[in-house]
Motif scaffolding. Structure first.
Motif, short mmCIF file in Angstrom:
data_model
loop_
_atom_site.label_atom_id
_atom_site.label_comp_id
_atom_site.label_asym_id
_atom_site.label_seq_id
_atom_site.Cartn_x
_atom_site.Cartn_y
_atom_site.Cartn_z
N VAL A 126 -5.79 -4.70 0.51
CA VAL A 126 -6.22 -5.53 1.64
C VAL A 126 -6.88 -6.89 0.36
O VAL A 126 -7.97 -6.53 -0.48
N GLY A 127 -6.05 -8.00 0.50
CA GLY A 127 -6.76 -8.59 -1.25
C GLY A 127 -7.84 -9.80 -0.23
O GLY A 127 -8.78 -9.37 0.34
N THR A 128 -8.23 -10.43 -1.72
CA THR A 128 -9.93 -11.39 -1.16
C THR A 128 -9.33 -12.12 -0.60
O THR A 128 -10.83 -12.93 0.11
N GLY A 178 -8.39 -11.56 2.82
CA GLY A 178 -7.85 -11.04 3.76
C GLY A 178 -6.62 -10.73 3.98
O GLY A 178 -6.43 -9.74 5.44
N THR A 179 -5.76 -11.54 3.54
CA THR A 179 -3.97 -10.79 3.41
C THR A 179 -3.80 -9.34 3.38
O THR A 179 -4.31 -9.31 2.05
N ALA A 180 -3.33 -8.66 4.07
CA ALA A 180 -3.01 -7.55 3.64
C ALA A 180 -1.26 -7.47 3.36
O ALA A 180 -0.46 -7.57 3.66
N THR A 181 -1.04 -6.68 2.55
CA THR A 181 0.15 -6.52 0.63
C THR A 181 0.35 -5.25 0.84
O THR A 181 -1.01 -4.05 1.09
N PHE A 182 1.52 -4.63 0.77
CA PHE A 182 1.80 -3.24 0.33
C PHE A 182 2.70 -3.04 -0.91
O PHE A 182 3.59 -4.60 -1.36
N PRO A 183 2.06 -2.25 -1.77
CA PRO A 183 2.40 -1.96 -3.15
C PRO A 183 3.76 -1.89 -2.99
O PRO A 183 4.24 -0.53 -2.80
#
Length: 384
Positions: free
Chosen positions: A250-252, A254-259
């Protein structure tokens, strides 16, 4: 964050081109533009659906080694830039105290074993206590042996020494753990907490890690092909998706991402860890797709048309269109490979600003936006 370059409907793309052309002609400097008639052949190509993004290059394998035992550094055998073999000794600390600790532990084990075996008349409780002392002494011996082994740092894999943080005479304290990337294992004594250490990397072999949105992660899997273009490079290098993370970060905002980790193919002579790069992951590919320039297509009442030229004669021809990739559109029905189509493009005259002819349609580089706020080559709605 990675974004998907989704296939666009050709009708929407054509609508943007038509609206943009009308906007351009209506500009105050329209007298500086001319319409040029050009032709193109229907050709077969490969349409690709890709996920694009950017990241930073890192060595495929990297390990920072630090002493897990306390002592004084007695020898540092490598310098930054040295090539090392797997298992090669990199540095050592004074082992006199560690050897003494091992000897003491071994003596205590011998005594415990002798006590446990010497008297068969003891109570069951005392015999159990003697056995427990033996097991404890054995554990102490094993720990002392590990500490003595940790007094020597060895290369966990064949590679290049990236940095050396130790000098002869340095006093080091014990730490634990190991650091590494790309699946490398650290030698005994590697540390994640001690900034002082010796870092070994695999030279000329790199990985790129980027982040993909939750909406796109299910489309990516290990083994997919990718093109990686490092900053400043004119040609891409190829790679393969190595792993897809399934735990969200979760980025600053609030967006969820996947590596997503891409391993570059082969050895790369002119690349360096820390270099930024763009990546394009091919999630779907269709070969032998018949296409024409998108600018050659017009629509009327939902029907797509092209101007087909046969033996010098132009004829308006109805076509069925499919997907759009870049400035080309798929022709599903109505044309065959090698057929010629004719269409017009707007081109800026010299002195009227920088020309942008070719498949870009000759639209100006600046001076406002066309109707709907979409620039040429983009669809309304921000899906460019």
């Amino acid at each position: 964050m990675l974004g998907t370059r989704r296939r666009r409907l050709a009708a929407a793309a054509v609508a943007v081109l038509v609206a943009s052309a009308a906007w351009y002609v209506g500009r105050s400097d329209a007298e500086e533009a001319t319409a040029t008639t050009t032709t193109a052949e229907a050709t077969t190509t490969t349409l690709e659906d890709t996920v694009t993004g950017s990241g930073t290059l890192a060595a495929r394998r990297s390990s920072t080694l630090a002493f897990d035992s306390s002592g004084t550094v007695t020898k540092v055998r490598v310098e930054a830039g040295d090539t090392v073999r797997k298992g090669e000794v990199l540095a050592t600390i004074d082992t006199s105290a560690l050897e003494a600790s091992l000897a003491s532990a071994e003596a205590q084990l011998t005594a415990a074993e002798t006590t446990a075996a010497s008297d068969g008349d003891e109570t069951s409780a005392q015999q159990a206590a003697n056995t427990a002392k033996v097991e404890s002494a054995r554990a102490d011996v094993a720990a002392a042996e590990d500490a003595l082994e940790a007094a020597t740092l060895t290369a966990p894999f064949a590679g290049t020494v990236a940095s050396v943080g130790y000098e002869k005479g340095d006093r080091v304290g014990g730490s634990s753990g190991s650091s590494g990337s790309g699946g490398s294992g650290g030698a005994t004594g590697a540390s994640t907490t001690d900034s002082t250490g010796i870092t070994v990397i695999t030279p000329r072999r790199f990985v790129l890690t980027a982040s993909v949105s939750a909406a796109d992660v299910e489309r990516i899997e290990a083994g997919l092909q990718a093109q990686v273009t490092p900053t400043g490079a004119t040609e891409p290098v190829f790679g393969t998706v190595q792993s897809v993370g399934r735990v969200a970060e979760v980025g600053t905002d609030g967006t969820a991402t996947f590596p997503v980790t891409i391993a570059l193919t082969g050895e790369q002579e002119d690349l360096y860890a820390g270099t930024s790069a763009d990546v394009s992951i091919i999630v779907e590919s269709r070969a032998d797709v018949l296409t024409v320039p998108t600018a050659a297509i017009t629509t009327e009442d939902g029907q797509a048309y092209v101007t087909k030229v046969t033996d010098g004669k132009a004829e308006r021809t109805a076509v069925e269109i499919g997907d759009t990739a870049g400035m080309s559109t798929e022709i599903v029905k109505g044309l065959e490979e090698g057929d010629t189509v004719r269409y017009e493009q707007a081109v800026r005259r010299a002195g009227g600003g920088a020309g942008r002819g070719g498949e870009q349609g000759g639209f100006p580089a600046g001076g406002g936006m066309p109707p709907g706020g979409a620039m040429p080559g983009q669809l309304p709605g921000g899906n460019g």
